[in-house]
Design a protein around this motif. Structure first.
Motif, PDB file in Angstrom:
ATOM      1  N   SER A 274      -1.359   4.974 -13.479  1.00 24.37           N
ATOM      2  CA  SER A 274      -1.352   4.186 -12.257  1.00 24.37           C
ATOM      3  C   SER A 274      -2.304   3.008 -12.317  1.00 24.37           C
TER       4      SER A 274
ATOM      5  N   MET B 280      -9.553  10.433  -3.473  1.00 23.92           N
ATOM      6  CA  MET B 280      -8.477   9.486  -3.172  1.00 23.92           C
ATOM      7  C   MET B 280      -7.302  10.206  -2.535  1.00 23.92           C
TER       8      MET B 280
ATOM      9  N   THR C  88       0.746   9.697  -4.030  1.00 25.97           N
ATOM     10  CA  THR C  88      -0.230  10.396  -3.188  1.00 25.97           C
ATOM     11  C   THR C  88       0.391  10.843  -1.876  1.00 25.97           C
TER      12      THR C  88
ATOM     13  N   SER D 127      -9.725   3.394  -5.446  1.00 21.36           N
ATOM     14  CA  SER D 127      -9.561   4.413  -6.493  1.00 21.36           C
ATOM     15  C   SER D 127     -10.660   4.324  -7.548  1.00 21.36           C
TER      16      SER D 127
ATOM     17  N   PRO E 163      -6.199  -0.511  -2.615  1.00 21.07           N
ATOM     18  CA  PRO E 163      -6.134   0.853  -3.163  1.00 21.07           C
ATOM     19  C   PRO E 163      -6.695   0.949  -4.577  1.00 21.07           C
TER      20      PRO E 163
ATOM     21  N   TRP F 188      -6.759   7.336   0.654  1.00 25.13           N
ATOM     22  CA  TRP F 188      -5.546   6.627   1.035  1.00 25.13           C
ATOM     23  C   TRP F 188      -5.584   6.193   2.500  1.00 25.13           C
TER      24      TRP F 188
ATOM     25  N   LEU G 132       0.992   3.838  -3.113  1.00 28.61           N
ATOM     26  CA  LEU G 132       0.453   5.175  -2.859  1.00 28.61           C
ATOM     27  C   LEU G 132       1.566   6.215  -2.706  1.00 28.61           C
TER      28      LEU G 132
ATOM     29  N   VAL H  92       0.841  -1.195   0.000  1.00 30.51           N
ATOM     30  CA  VAL H  92       0.000   0.000   0.000  1.00 30.51           C
ATOM     31  C   VAL H  92       0.879   1.248   0.000  1.00 30.51           C
ATOM     32  N   TYR H  93       1.902   1.245   0.840  1.00 31.23           N
ATOM     33  CA  TYR H  93       2.797   2.405   0.894  1.00 31.23           C
ATOM     34  C   TYR H  93       3.490   2.615  -0.445  1.00 31.23           C
TER      35      TYR H  93
END
Length: 426
Positions: free
Chosen positions: A267, A181, A36, A173, A169, A186, A33, A29-30
């Motif tokens: 993305s 988002m 973001t 999204s 995610p 997030w 994202l 996830v990190y």
């Protein structure tokens, strides 16, 4: 020093492996994202500097793992594998919740970035105990002829976490606008990690722990004993794992961020391609475990290393093509070759380590390698490309990583046999 009183049942395999789902969910996830998070916590005018700052936080979390090795190595070798597993998963889950609730740079200024770094440090410390304790427990209690396959379930759990970390995610999204988002979507992705932690902690309550046999020689710090008596072995573990760390972070963190920023790709396409290849990896992991149990760890590791060295250039060339099919095929090729390392690492490290210091030695070898060559890889790849102006620069890093690991792979049977002899004479 460790032993098993009864065979590990399937439900315990699920319980032991479950915390690794959270570890790699949070990591994925990190990574996905990154763009973001860069705008929320590092809103610099230079986009490359902003992304590098976000990658640096990822690296800091990995740099904290050696500290976790000291803490959780001691817990695992002196108190028990189960205790280390429970503490680590709850700390990771608490960190995920803290990130989900964290104010951004626009709300509290630079304090937001500082707090993000502190949270990632705590999570890095916690993660250091997760892979080691759960993997060691599984391999220790597995049937001798099924050790590689049993240890491979840890890798399956890790990749499952990556899949969920990719799907969550991506799903969010699809339901939200780009502004939503970036504003709060997030946060939902990180909050989900807390639920994974609670689930893991609940099902781990009744897991069967490895029985630790105490003796007078084990009164001191197991980490200090490991560094004093087995520093060369730990160094060889680090070298063995370098390709595993580098390749994964190149194709699933750096490349995803690179592709997501490409206006001709985007993305959404990057997430879709990555998710499909993570499914491939999850399905291929048990195959690698079965092959190692049938033919041996050295032949299986060597096959992966040689294939990586041959295919790295062509596969990276495909990943730089503008069409989705080529990107998928390139990532697919490197996924297959790198899966071998992930599938077999915990089994190899556990068998290489002396039983009375197993958690500490494995934790130091694994976490030092990930800290030095895993979390830093996106930064190194970004730096190499920007300094050389060559998009192929990461390939040379991959090839170098493979070359330094081959001598250790060749010595695996001797390393494992030496450890077994010392354990028998202890």
């Amino acid at each position: 020093m460790s032993g098993s009183q009864q065979r590990l049942p399937p439900r315990s395999i699920i319980a032991a492996a479950s915390g690794n789902v959270l570890e790699w969910y949070d990591f994925t996830v990190y990574g996905f994202l990154t763009a973001t998070l860069a705008t929320q916590f590092f809103p610099l005018e230079n986009r490359v500097a902003s992304v590098l700052s976000t990658f640096a936080v990822l690296a800091v979390g990995y740099a904290a793992r050696p500290i976790g090795s000291v803490i959780f190595g001691h817990i695992g070798d002196r108190i028990g594998r189960k205790a280390a597993m429970m503490i680590s998963v709850l700390l990771m889950g608490g960190g995920s919740l803290a990130i989900a609730l964290l104010p951004t740079f626009h709300q509290i200024g630079i304090t937001a970035a500082v707090l993000l770094v502190l949270i990632r440090i705590i999570q890095g410390i916690a993660v250091a105990g997760e892979y080691t304790a759960s993997g060691v427990l599984l391999v220790e209690q597995a049937e001798p002829e099924r050790r590689a396959l049993t240890g491979a379930w840890i890798a399956c759990a890790m990749i499952s976490g990556c899949l969920i970390g990719s799907a969550v995610p991506a799903g969010i999204s699809l339901l939200l606008t780009a502004d939503q988002m970036a504003d709060w979507g997030w946060r939902v992705a990180f909050a989900f990690g807390t639920l994974v932690a609670l689930f893991s902690a609940i099902i781990r309550r009744h897991i069967t722990d490895t029985v630790l046999v105490k003796n007078q020689a084990d009164q001191g710090s197991p980490v200090w004993q490991s560094l004093r008596d087995h520093s060369a072995l730990i160094g060889q573990m680090i070298l063995l794992l370098i390709p595993t760390a580098v390749i994964y972070f190149v194709i699933y963190v750096y490349a995803v961020s690179y592709l997501s920023a490409d206006p001709n790709f985007g993305s959404s396409a990057a997430l879709n391609v990555t998710t499909l290849n993570l499914v491939v990896m999850a399905l291929f992991i048990p195959v690698c475990g079965l092959a190692a149990d049938r033919f041996g760890l050295r032949p299986a590791f060597l096959a992966g290393a040689v294939a990586t060295f041959i295919l790295a250039g062509p596969c990276w060339w495909l990943m730089l093509r503008p069409d989705t099919a080529s990107v998928f095929l390139g990532q697919f090729g490197l996924t297959l070759t790198s899966t071998v390392g992930w599938a077999l690492s915990i089994t190899a490290l556990t068998l290489m380590a002396p039983d009375h210091l197993r958690c500490s030695v494995v934790a130091l070898g694994y976490n030092l390698s990930m800290a030095l060559f895993g979390g830093t890889t996106p930064i190194v790849a970004t730096y190499l490309v920007n300094q050389t102006g060559r998009d192929y620069a990461p390939v040379y890093y991959i090839l170098l990583a493979v070359l330094v690991s081959i001598p250790i792979i060749w010595r695996l049977p001797k390393l494992i046999a030496t450890t077994r002899l010392k354990n028998a004479l202890a």
